[in-house]
Design a protein around this motif. Sequence first.
Motif, mmCIF file in Angstrom:
data_model
loop_
_atom_site.group_PDB
_atom_site.id
_atom_site.type_symbol
_atom_site.label_atom_id
_atom_site.label_comp_id
_atom_site.label_asym_id
_atom_site.label_seq_id
_atom_site.Cartn_x
_atom_site.Cartn_y
_atom_site.Cartn_z
ATOM 1 N N MET A 1 -45.324 69.778 96.997
ATOM 2 C CA MET A 1 -46.260 68.880 97.628
ATOM 3 C C MET A 1 -45.479 67.943 98.549
ATOM 4 S SD MET A 1 -48.827 66.076 95.869
ATOM 5 C CE MET A 1 -49.827 67.310 95.097
ATOM 6 N N THR A 2 -45.995 67.791 99.749
ATOM 7 C CA THR A 2 -45.323 66.912 100.703
ATOM 8 C C THR A 2 -45.653 65.454 100.391
ATOM 9 O OG1 THR A 2 -47.140 66.866 102.280
ATOM 10 C CG2 THR A 2 -45.567 68.695 102.486
ATOM 11 N N ALA A 3 -44.880 64.560 100.977
ATOM 12 C CA ALA A 3 -45.124 63.125 100.787
ATOM 13 C C ALA A 3 -46.505 62.738 101.319
ATOM 14 C CB ALA A 3 -44.030 62.314 101.473
ATOM 15 N N THR A 4 -46.896 63.335 102.427
ATOM 16 C CA THR A 4 -48.214 63.048 103.009
ATOM 17 C C THR A 4 -49.321 63.519 102.076
ATOM 18 O OG1 THR A 4 -47.308 63.240 105.236
ATOM 19 C CG2 THR A 4 -49.697 63.459 105.011
ATOM 20 N N GLU A 5 -49.169 64.704 101.521
ATOM 21 C CA GLU A 5 -50.174 65.222 100.583
ATOM 22 C C GLU A 5 -50.257 64.339 99.340
ATOM 23 O OE1 GLU A 5 -49.971 70.011 101.535
ATOM 24 O OE2 GLU A 5 -48.527 69.120 100.131
ATOM 25 N N ARG A 6 -49.126 63.896 98.849
ATOM 26 C CA ARG A 6 -49.097 63.034 97.669
ATOM 27 C C ARG A 6 -49.803 61.706 97.963
ATOM 28 N NH1 ARG A 6 -44.585 64.151 96.058
ATOM 29 N NH2 ARG A 6 -43.257 62.832 97.352
ATOM 30 N N ARG A 7 -49.519 61.115 99.140
ATOM 31 C CA ARG A 7 -50.173 59.857 99.515
ATOM 32 C C ARG A 7 -51.694 60.046 99.629
ATOM 33 N NH1 ARG A 7 -45.585 59.244 102.680
ATOM 34 N NH2 ARG A 7 -46.625 60.082 104.522
ATOM 35 N N GLU A 8 -52.113 61.160 100.216
ATOM 36 C CA GLU A 8 -53.549 61.433 100.347
ATOM 37 C C GLU A 8 -54.200 61.611 98.975
ATOM 38 O OE1 GLU A 8 -55.723 61.339 102.905
ATOM 39 O OE2 GLU A 8 -54.006 60.455 103.950
ATOM 40 N N ARG A 9 -53.510 62.309 98.065
ATOM 41 C CA ARG A 9 -54.029 62.496 96.708
ATOM 42 C C ARG A 9 -54.133 61.147 95.998
ATOM 43 N NH1 ARG A 9 -50.017 64.780 93.329
ATOM 44 N NH2 ARG A 9 -49.806 62.686 92.534
ATOM 45 N N GLN A 10 -53.110 60.310 96.135
ATOM 46 C CA GLN A 10 -53.120 58.995 95.497
ATOM 47 C C GLN A 10 -54.233 58.123 96.080
ATOM 48 O OE1 GLN A 10 -49.018 57.931 96.217
ATOM 49 N NE2 GLN A 10 -48.363 58.643 94.187
ATOM 50 N N ARG A 11 -54.426 58.221 97.386
ATOM 51 C CA ARG A 11 -55.501 57.453 98.028
ATOM 52 C C ARG A 11 -56.864 57.909 97.497
ATOM 53 N NH1 ARG A 11 -57.023 54.098 101.793
ATOM 54 N NH2 ARG A 11 -58.806 54.516 103.124
ATOM 55 N N ALA A 12 -57.051 59.203 97.381
ATOM 56 C CA ALA A 12 -58.312 59.738 96.848
ATOM 57 C C ALA A 12 -58.513 59.303 95.399
ATOM 58 C CB ALA A 12 -58.330 61.257 96.959
ATOM 59 N N GLU A 13 -57.453 59.289 94.625
ATOM 60 C CA GLU A 13 -57.545 58.847 93.229
ATOM 61 C C GLU A 13 -57.911 57.363 93.145
ATOM 62 O OE1 GLU A 13 -53.720 59.975 91.674
ATOM 63 O OE2 GLU A 13 -54.337 62.073 91.366
ATOM 64 N N ARG A 14 -57.303 56.526 94.002
ATOM 65 C CA ARG A 14 -57.633 55.091 94.037
ATOM 66 C C ARG A 14 -59.097 54.900 94.432
ATOM 67 N NH1 ARG A 14 -52.785 54.313 96.616
ATOM 68 N NH2 ARG A 14 -53.839 54.227 98.624
ATOM 69 N N HIS A 15 -59.516 55.647 95.432
ATOM 70 C CA HIS A 15 -60.895 55.581 95.915
ATOM 71 C C HIS A 15 -61.860 55.872 94.763
ATOM 72 C CE1 HIS A 15 -63.827 55.852 99.247
ATOM 73 N NE2 HIS A 15 -64.417 56.766 98.485
ATOM 74 N N GLN A 16 -61.588 56.950 94.036
ATOM 75 C CA GLN A 16 -62.450 57.322 92.913
ATOM 76 C C GLN A 16 -62.370 56.297 91.786
ATOM 77 O OE1 GLN A 16 -64.798 59.805 92.812
ATOM 78 N NE2 GLN A 16 -65.396 58.672 90.980
#
Length: 190
Positions: free
Chosen positions: A1-16
């Motif tokens: 997983m790239t750093a960008t993908e990880r940041r996007e996943r973390q952002r989605a998790e925070r959002h939820q």
Amino acid sequence: MTATERRERQRAERHQLIITTARELAESEGWEAVTTRKLADKVEYSQPVLYGHFANMEAIRDAVAVEGIGEMAEQLRAAREAAPASEGVRAVCTAYLAFAAAHPAAYQAMFTLPTKVKWASDETPAPLRAAFGEIVSAFGPFNDRNAALAELIWGSLHGMTVLLLSGRIPQEAQEQRLDLLVALFANAPA
């Protein structure tokens, strides 16, 4: 997983997490208790982080509403599919009322509090279309008549829900009301 993908996943998790926490807080303490300060404390992020995900509390409440409607749509579908076709209307009505009783704060966000969520337009979110589609499907294939019946029964169910949740009508008579409502709509002339 790239750093960008990880940041996007973390952002989605925070959002939820924000949506879930707002809903839990509203269910336990009411929507009046859901403030950005209290929500930020509960999710352990700063208020600016909340505003990085949502413009304001109304946007958070709208996200809770859309999520709740998606859940309701799933429950309506499951109830309709599990019932014989002749009992589809009753199954959908029962599932609707059960969802509202089990999730009163989510129901408020979905159907009684002010919202910017678009209804009955090209911008209507998919979960809203799905929930309405399940009510229509209880009457048969989608057509203008079945859509009108769905709107009428939805309005009746909403009225019953609001009156019941506010203590204005007794829970003990709920089955009788439901029997009468289903009989009225199940025998609606073509």
